[in-house]
Design an enzyme around this catalytic site. Sequence first.
Site, PDB file in Angstrom:
ATOM      1  N   SER A  50      -5.925   2.312 -11.232  1.00  0.00           N
ATOM      2  CA  SER A  50      -4.748   1.846 -10.503  1.00  0.00           C
ATOM      3  C   SER A  50      -4.980   0.405 -10.054  1.00  0.00           C
ATOM      4  CB  SER A  50      -4.521   2.736  -9.284  1.00  0.00           C
ATOM      5  OG  SER A  50      -5.634   2.578  -8.405  1.00  0.00           O
ATOM      6  N   ASP A  83      -2.782   2.504 -14.421  1.00  0.00           N
ATOM      7  CA  ASP A  83      -1.961   3.511 -13.742  1.00  0.00           C
ATOM      8  C   ASP A  83      -1.029   2.787 -12.754  1.00  0.00           C
ATOM      9  OD1 ASP A  83      -1.197   6.088 -13.050  1.00  0.00           O
ATOM     10  OD2 ASP A  83      -2.848   6.395 -11.638  1.00  0.00           O
ATOM     11  N   ASP A 105       5.518   1.194 -13.736  1.00  0.00           N
ATOM     12  CA  ASP A 105       6.274   2.097 -12.866  1.00  0.00           C
ATOM     13  C   ASP A 105       7.418   1.323 -12.234  1.00  0.00           C
ATOM     14  OD1 ASP A 105       7.348   3.776 -11.044  1.00  0.00           O
ATOM     15  OD2 ASP A 105       5.504   4.154  -9.921  1.00  0.00           O
ATOM     16  N   GLU A 142       8.388   5.278 -16.091  1.00  0.00           N
ATOM     17  CA  GLU A 142       8.647   6.400 -15.170  1.00  0.00           C
ATOM     18  C   GLU A 142      10.118   6.415 -14.801  1.00  0.00           C
ATOM     19  OE1 GLU A 142       5.967   7.244 -11.921  1.00  0.00           O
ATOM     20  OE2 GLU A 142       7.625   7.724 -10.578  1.00  0.00           O
ATOM     21  N   HIS A 189       1.742  12.660  -5.332  1.00  0.00           N
ATOM     22  CA  HIS A 189       0.370  12.150  -5.387  1.00  0.00           C
ATOM     23  C   HIS A 189      -0.409  12.633  -4.161  1.00  0.00           C
ATOM     24  CE1 HIS A 189       2.289   8.948  -8.030  1.00  0.00           C
ATOM     25  NE2 HIS A 189       1.404   9.529  -8.799  1.00  0.00           N
ATOM     26  N   GLY A 190      -1.739  12.593  -4.274  1.00  0.00           N
ATOM     27  CA  GLY A 190      -2.580  12.937  -3.130  1.00  0.00           C
ATOM     28  C   GLY A 190      -2.912  14.418  -3.071  1.00  0.00           C
ATOM     29  N   HIS A 223       2.455  13.417 -13.596  1.00  0.00           N
ATOM     30  CA  HIS A 223       1.650  12.749 -12.554  1.00  0.00           C
ATOM     31  C   HIS A 223       1.379  13.749 -11.434  1.00  0.00           C
ATOM     32  CE1 HIS A 223       1.734   8.300 -13.377  1.00  0.00           C
ATOM     33  NE2 HIS A 223       2.329   8.819 -14.428  1.00  0.00           N
ATOM     34  N   GLY A 224       0.471  13.350 -10.556  1.00  0.00           N
ATOM     35  CA  GLY A 224       0.198  14.180  -9.376  1.00  0.00           C
ATOM     36  C   GLY A 224      -0.144  15.600  -9.787  1.00  0.00           C
ATOM     37  N   ASP A 268      -6.569  13.077 -10.404  1.00  0.00           N
ATOM     38  CA  ASP A 268      -7.434  12.229  -9.592  1.00  0.00           C
ATOM     39  C   ASP A 268      -7.994  13.022  -8.413  1.00  0.00           C
ATOM     40  OD1 ASP A 268      -8.762  10.165  -8.355  1.00  0.00           O
ATOM     41  OD2 ASP A 268      -7.001   8.940  -7.951  1.00  0.00           O
TER      42      ASP A 268
HETATM   43 ZN   LIG Z   1       0.905   8.710 -10.646  1.00  0.00          ZN
END
Ligand SMILES: [Zn+2]
Length: 348
Positions: A50, A83, A105, A142, A189-190, A223-224, A268
């Site tokens: 990223s 990313d 993005d 995206e 995310h996260g 993603h995520g 991630d």
């Molecule tokens: Zn992402």
Amino acid sequence: MPLVTTRQLLDEAAKGGYGVGAFNVNDMEQIQAIMWAAKETNSPVIIQASRGARKFAEDNYLYHLMLAAAELNPEIPLAMHLDHGNSFETCESAIKLGFTSVMMDGSLKPDGKTPASFEENVAVTKQVVDYAHEHGISVEGEIGVLGGIEDGHGAGGSGLDHVTDPDQAVEFAERTGVDSLAIAIGTSHGAYKFTKKPDGSVLKMDLLIAIHKRLPNTHLVMHGSSSVPKDLQDVINQYGGKLKETWGVPVEEIQLGIKNGVRKINVDTDNRLAITGAIRKVLFETPEKFDPRDYLTPARAAMQKVVALRMTQFGQAGHASDYKATSIADMAKGYKSGSLVTKPLVAK
Ligand SMILES: [Zn+2]
């Protein structure tokens, strides 16, 4: 193998009916963990960084570590992917550095926080596609906006705030010519994705299937998509951590996605959890230790274990030696001649 494009990896994955994990890195140990897992399982792989990772590691360190990974593993098809690029300039600088693949993005404005309009997204993504394809580099776009924030990037909020509209996805793919498309189906995310095991009301697999039906030739990206397994959370909390209970995207839902056009799966958080748990355990059990290798060695091994498991679950395991690298110069020729142009719309 020299670094290859994600377009080649994803085209091969589509032929073989499997998905390819894209794992985020910031440092040498993470790159080693991924390459060792790829070697262990004979997997093609995408390593991604990223903007935050580029800043943390510094571009040149990162790039030369990736070259080392390619040199040491000539049998592994390996792509180096940006990313969440936030602007044309970020993507351009990644391509100039040597990334073989970028994500633009454009769902967010260049601040990486404010949702952009559809037209803004199309314009900046098309600009990146034109530049990247001329250089033989692949582009992920995206459409829709993911939830949460990671590395300071993201609109925050729930993953359900801006899910992808299938009609817009078709128009976006046609007008931009992206090689792959990240869609928003409720993921964030996260670590804190869902407050209970997700069902169809929060993780919209039916929407993913609808988009794939409209865009059967476009590689979809989830993603995520860390699964945030409880055993990794437990290790952290057992050794002094304070994670709140949380749920990620179950592997069986990702596998359903792979049956429906998902070719790239971003992971991630699971690796971050594995690393942190392993480090906490060493420092908790043997507080007299102070050599970083005493905790980085098990941390790297813990990440390798997670990555190897995901490679097996996504189906990429065993596919590293299916094909030879297409050079970046030949990719550029393919884009120019039109042989690599994706024909997105088949079904109306
Ligand atoms: Zn992402």
